[in-house]
Structure formats: C-alpha cells, structure tokens
Design a protein around this motif. Sequence first.
Motif, short mmCIF file in Angstrom:
data_model
loop_
_atom_site.label_atom_id
_atom_site.label_comp_id
_atom_site.label_asym_id
_atom_site.label_seq_id
_atom_site.Cartn_x
_atom_site.Cartn_y
_atom_site.Cartn_z
N ALA A 163 0.81 -1.22 0.00
CA ALA A 163 0.00 0.00 0.00
C ALA A 163 0.84 1.27 0.00
O ALA A 163 0.30 2.37 -0.07
N ASP A 164 2.15 1.14 0.06
CA ASP A 164 3.04 2.29 0.14
C ASP A 164 3.20 2.93 -1.24
O ASP A 164 3.70 2.30 -2.17
N GLU A 165 2.77 4.18 -1.36
CA GLU A 165 2.83 4.89 -2.64
C GLU A 165 4.25 4.99 -3.20
O GLU A 165 4.46 4.90 -4.40
N ALA A 166 5.23 5.19 -2.32
CA ALA A 166 6.61 5.36 -2.76
C ALA A 166 7.19 4.08 -3.35
O ALA A 166 8.15 4.13 -4.13
N LEU A 167 6.63 2.93 -3.00
CA LEU A 167 7.18 1.66 -3.47
C LEU A 167 6.33 0.96 -4.53
O LEU A 167 6.75 -0.04 -5.09
N LYS A 168 5.14 1.48 -4.81
CA LYS A 168 4.23 0.81 -5.75
C LYS A 168 4.88 0.54 -7.11
O LYS A 168 4.73 -0.53 -7.67
N GLU A 169 5.60 1.51 -7.63
CA GLU A 169 6.25 1.34 -8.93
C GLU A 169 7.26 0.18 -8.87
O GLU A 169 7.32 -0.63 -9.79
N TYR A 170 8.05 0.11 -7.79
CA TYR A 170 9.06 -0.94 -7.67
C TYR A 170 8.42 -2.32 -7.50
O TYR A 170 8.93 -3.30 -8.01
N VAL A 171 7.31 -2.36 -6.79
CA VAL A 171 6.60 -3.64 -6.63
C VAL A 171 6.02 -4.08 -7.96
O VAL A 171 6.15 -5.25 -8.35
N SER A 172 5.43 -3.15 -8.70
CA SER A 172 4.79 -3.52 -9.97
C SER A 172 5.81 -3.93 -11.04
O SER A 172 5.51 -4.78 -11.86
N ASN A 173 7.01 -3.35 -11.02
CA ASN A 173 8.00 -3.73 -12.03
C ASN A 173 8.93 -4.86 -11.57
O ASN A 173 9.85 -5.23 -12.29
N GLY A 174 8.67 -5.40 -10.38
CA GLY A 174 9.44 -6.55 -9.91
C GLY A 174 10.76 -6.23 -9.23
O GLY A 174 11.48 -7.13 -8.81
N LYS A 175 11.09 -4.96 -9.11
CA LYS A 175 12.34 -4.59 -8.43
C LYS A 175 12.23 -4.79 -6.92
O LYS A 175 13.21 -5.07 -6.25
N ALA A 176 11.02 -4.61 -6.39
CA ALA A 176 10.77 -4.89 -4.96
C ALA A 176 9.90 -6.15 -4.91
O ALA A 176 8.79 -6.16 -5.43
N ARG A 177 10.43 -7.18 -4.32
CA ARG A 177 9.69 -8.44 -4.17
C ARG A 177 9.28 -8.56 -2.71
O ARG A 177 10.12 -8.47 -1.82
N LEU A 178 7.99 -8.75 -2.46
CA LEU A 178 7.47 -8.81 -1.09
C LEU A 178 7.08 -10.24 -0.77
O LEU A 178 6.23 -10.82 -1.44
N VAL A 179 7.71 -10.79 0.26
CA VAL A 179 7.48 -12.17 0.65
C VAL A 179 7.00 -12.19 2.10
O VAL A 179 7.63 -11.58 2.97
N LYS A 180 5.91 -12.87 2.34
CA LYS A 180 5.39 -12.99 3.71
C LYS A 180 6.23 -14.02 4.46
O LYS A 180 6.46 -15.12 3.97
N GLY A 181 6.69 -13.63 5.64
CA GLY A 181 7.49 -14.56 6.43
C GLY A 181 7.78 -14.02 7.80
O GLY A 181 7.80 -12.81 8.02
N ASP A 182 8.00 -14.94 8.71
CA ASP A 182 8.34 -14.60 10.09
C ASP A 182 9.83 -14.84 10.27
O ASP A 182 10.33 -15.93 9.95
N ALA A 183 10.53 -13.86 10.79
CA ALA A 183 11.98 -13.96 10.96
C ALA A 183 12.40 -15.08 11.92
O ALA A 183 13.54 -15.50 11.91
N LEU A 184 11.47 -15.56 12.72
CA LEU A 184 11.79 -16.64 13.66
C LEU A 184 11.42 -18.02 13.11
O LEU A 184 11.64 -19.03 13.78
N SER A 185 10.89 -18.07 11.90
CA SER A 185 10.49 -19.35 11.30
C SER A 185 11.52 -19.78 10.26
O SER A 185 11.65 -19.16 9.20
N ALA A 186 12.22 -20.86 10.54
CA ALA A 186 13.23 -21.36 9.60
C ALA A 186 12.60 -21.72 8.26
O ALA A 186 13.19 -21.47 7.20
N ASP A 187 11.41 -22.29 8.28
CA ASP A 187 10.73 -22.65 7.04
C ASP A 187 10.41 -21.42 6.20
O ASP A 187 10.59 -21.43 4.98
#
Length: 130
Positions: free
Chosen positions: A39-63
């Motif tokens: 939802a961040d306006e400053a990053l929308k362009e990077y997310v849409s062009n694949g430069k910013a990849r967003l992955v859901k994950g917990d830093a305490l989960s090895a998997d």
Amino acid sequence: MHIFALGGSRNIGYYAAHRLLSKGDTVTFVLRSPATLEADEALKEYVSNGKARLVKGDALSADDIKAAWLGAVAVAPVDFIMFTVGSPTATFSFREGFVIHPRDLCTRSLLTLIKAIHSATPSHPIPRLV
C-alpha cells in the motif's frame, strides 16, 4: 545488485531499501505483513515492475526464511543481506531505553537466517550481512 532484506517495513530498513531501489537494485523483502509495503505509494512502482519483491514470512520461522531465500536466489544471486528486524511492540522505559519483545528477537532471527540459508544452499557462501 540483489538485496535480501529481513525486515525493512519502516525506519532505517525502509529508507535504506528505498534508496537501493531508486538506484536500480532489486530488493527481496521478507515481512510479517507485506500489505504494509504493498500500500506504500513510494514503493508501488518498484513492486509492480518486480524490483521490490514482497514475501510474507516470520523472521523466527526457519521454514519461512528458507522458502524466501530459495525464492530470492531463483530470481538472481543475492549480493548482500540487509538485516533490519524490529518489533512493533517495543516499549520505552527511562531505566532500560527501548526494549523489544521478545528481548532476544534479533539474536534468534539472525541465527534462524544463517541456519536457513546454510541448509537451503550449503554449497554457496553466505553473502555479506549488513
């Protein structure tokens, strides 16, 4: 460059990642809540062009970390890791300063990260860690 960012949804990690993206680098973010950056306006362009990849994950989960790492290296080799794990439930006291919960969050997250990377790609060296 390709950066693997553990955390980075706000503060230092966010601004450092934004700067790297603006220079043309690719950043794979591992976040508890990717919707924060979607939802961040400053990053929308990077997310849409694949430069910013967003992955859901917990830093305490090895998997979670292992899956995110394998996804990142499938796109391109990772040049360095940006470790900016924080806690949204941090508190402040005059006696102790800022206290994150759990208190060993950074230590456990870093250990989980290193173990997960090594088990996922044992023949590859662990990239520089910032």
